[in-house]
Design a protein around this motif. Sequence first.
Motif, PDB file in Angstrom:
ATOM      1  N   PRO A  72      -3.076  -4.128  -2.383  1.00 31.81           N
ATOM      2  CA  PRO A  72      -3.605  -2.671  -1.774  1.00 31.81           C
ATOM      3  C   PRO A  72      -5.018  -2.388  -2.487  1.00 31.81           C
ATOM      4  O   PRO A  72      -4.923  -2.580  -3.548  1.00 31.81           O
ATOM      5  CB  PRO A  72      -2.457  -1.736  -1.941  1.00 31.81           C
ATOM      6  N   ARG A  73      -5.691  -1.813  -1.578  1.00 31.42           N
ATOM      7  CA  ARG A  73      -7.178  -1.499  -2.232  1.00 31.42           C
ATOM      8  C   ARG A  73      -7.256   0.058  -1.468  1.00 31.42           C
ATOM      9  O   ARG A  73      -6.848  -0.134  -0.098  1.00 31.42           O
ATOM     10  CB  ARG A  73      -7.994  -2.374  -2.046  1.00 31.42           C
ATOM     11  N   PRO A  96       0.708  -1.036  -0.028  1.00 31.70           N
ATOM     12  CA  PRO A  96      -0.156  -0.097  -0.066  1.00 31.70           C
ATOM     13  C   PRO A  96       0.729   1.265  -0.116  1.00 31.70           C
ATOM     14  O   PRO A  96       0.464   2.327  -0.796  1.00 31.70           O
ATOM     15  CB  PRO A  96      -0.974  -0.206   1.122  1.00 31.70           C
ATOM     16  N   VAL A  97       1.946   1.237   0.723  1.00 36.14           N
ATOM     17  CA  VAL A  97       2.821   2.343   0.612  1.00 36.14           C
ATOM     18  C   VAL A  97       3.484   2.737  -0.676  1.00 36.14           C
ATOM     19  O   VAL A  97       3.458   3.832  -1.186  1.00 36.14           O
ATOM     20  CB  VAL A  97       4.175   2.013   1.472  1.00 36.14           C
ATOM     21  N   GLY A 144      -5.104   0.122   2.103  1.00 35.72           N
ATOM     22  CA  GLY A 144      -4.566  -0.879   2.961  1.00 35.72           C
ATOM     23  C   GLY A 144      -4.856  -2.170   2.257  1.00 35.72           C
ATOM     24  O   GLY A 144      -5.206  -2.166   1.035  1.00 35.72           O
ATOM     25  N   PRO A 145      -4.446  -3.242   2.976  1.00 36.16           N
ATOM     26  CA  PRO A 145      -4.581  -4.706   2.368  1.00 36.16           C
ATOM     27  C   PRO A 145      -6.023  -5.051   1.948  1.00 36.16           C
ATOM     28  O   PRO A 145      -6.822  -4.728   2.953  1.00 36.16           O
ATOM     29  CB  PRO A 145      -3.931  -5.520   3.180  1.00 36.16           C
ATOM     30  N   ARG A 146      -6.105  -5.705   1.174  1.00 34.96           N
ATOM     31  CA  ARG A 146      -7.657  -5.993   0.464  1.00 34.96           C
ATOM     32  C   ARG A 146      -8.297  -7.014   1.274  1.00 34.96           C
ATOM     33  O   ARG A 146      -9.482  -7.011   1.405  1.00 34.96           O
ATOM     34  CB  ARG A 146      -7.432  -6.696  -1.111  1.00 34.96           C
ATOM     35  N   VAL A 147      -7.590  -8.213   1.839  1.00 31.17           N
ATOM     36  CA  VAL A 147      -8.098  -9.257   2.601  1.00 31.17           C
ATOM     37  C   VAL A 147      -8.350  -8.775   4.101  1.00 31.17           C
ATOM     38  O   VAL A 147      -7.243  -8.811   4.785  1.00 31.17           O
ATOM     39  CB  VAL A 147      -7.416 -10.576   2.397  1.00 31.17           C
ATOM     40  N   PHE A 148      -9.670  -8.457   4.460  1.00 31.37           N
ATOM     41  CA  PHE A 148      -9.872  -7.889   5.863  1.00 31.37           C
ATOM     42  C   PHE A 148      -9.164  -7.133   6.163  1.00 31.37           C
ATOM     43  O   PHE A 148      -9.029  -6.843   7.530  1.00 31.37           O
ATOM     44  CB  PHE A 148      -9.714  -9.360   6.836  1.00 31.37           C
TER      45      PHE A 148
END
Length: 320
Positions: A281-282, A254-255, A271-275
């Motif tokens: 990143p999404r 994400p950075v 932030g990360p896609r899964v939970f």
Amino acid sequence: MSSTSSAPPWKVRRLPAADGRVFLVTGGNAGIGYFAAEQLSATGATVVLGCRDLARAEVATASIRARVPGARVRTVRLDLADLSSLDAAVESLGERHLDAVVHNAGVALDASRRQVTGDGHELMFGTNHLGHFALTRSLMPLLSAAPAARVVTVGSFAAKSERLDLDDLQSRRDYRPKRAYGRSKLAQMYFGFELERRLRAAGSTVASVVVHPGGALDSLTPSRPPFHVRTAGARWGAAPAAVLLQGKHAGAWPVVRAVLDPAVRGGELWGPRVFGLRGEPRREPVWNHLAEPSVAARLWDASCGLTGAGLNATGWGAVR
Ligand SMILES: NC(=O)c1ccc[n+]([C@@H]2O[C@H](COP(=O)([O-])OP(=O)(O)OC[C@H]3O[C@@H](n4cnc5c(N)ncnc54)[C@H](OP(=O)(O)O)[C@@H]3O)[C@@H](O)[C@H]2O)c1
């Protein structure tokens, strides 16, 4: 929520070229900061690692050079816990402009004894929030000199369940290390969103983006000897955790996207896609409590006081 741009899908392993651009990564000698620097170096950009220990920083730059042929990577001494040293650190960058700064460095303490910086600030609030707050102010002339610079602040999932105590920002009462860490990261995230509001109000070309890396474990992180070696035992032991968490190389995604992707806009949270814990990143909806400008404004004023920032009509002398 995902990016609404019609640009091709983002590929974490196929990044756009960024020759001629200059990025500063605080705490670039270890963990997520190291992997962000390694990935950004592969774009052709100049990447500067801002680190408090130059020997550790040199080990990291050697690792990046070994992996990224022709990498333009170097170091500056930067100690976020020493506010009076930050202007000199910025001076030593020796750059005429800066295209992005990644506010990555962070300290997370476990011990029950409250610690303070040399300036007398609670160590995590002082380093993670006040250090980056003051650094941004010092960097603003360089950021403003770039065509469209970004300030990328690395927050934390741990901040999602925390709330600031504006009457006790320095955790003087009832110090609990985990809570103080979460609040320091929350303060950083409030700062990132408030900075964006102030930059827009001032008509600045600089944008402020907030990211978080999910849950990133050393035991799920590929080796980068000599400073990070993952043993086979650690790798197998961590396998169950990989269902929910990830390595620091992935925590950097994400950075890196917030630095490079032209579709990313100021005021967004990535932030990360899964939970929100692992994966590509999404863009995420901004957490409800972070969308409280009054809290952010009070934190900003307090941070100006604690770091000795001068105020002008835009709220911060150097922002333009
Ligand atoms: N890992 C996770 O799961 C996770 C989750 C949420 C958020 N985060 C955030 O992501 C960022 C990176 O985390 P990480 O796991 O990669 O941490 P890490 O491996 O512990 O690395 C932290 C980095 O910060 C540097 N640092 C600490 N104090 C400093 C100071 N006073 N001045 C300059 N640099 C300083 C460290 O330098 P030294 O080598 O000199 O100590 C190191 O380079 C942090 O902001 C953290 O809060 C991490």
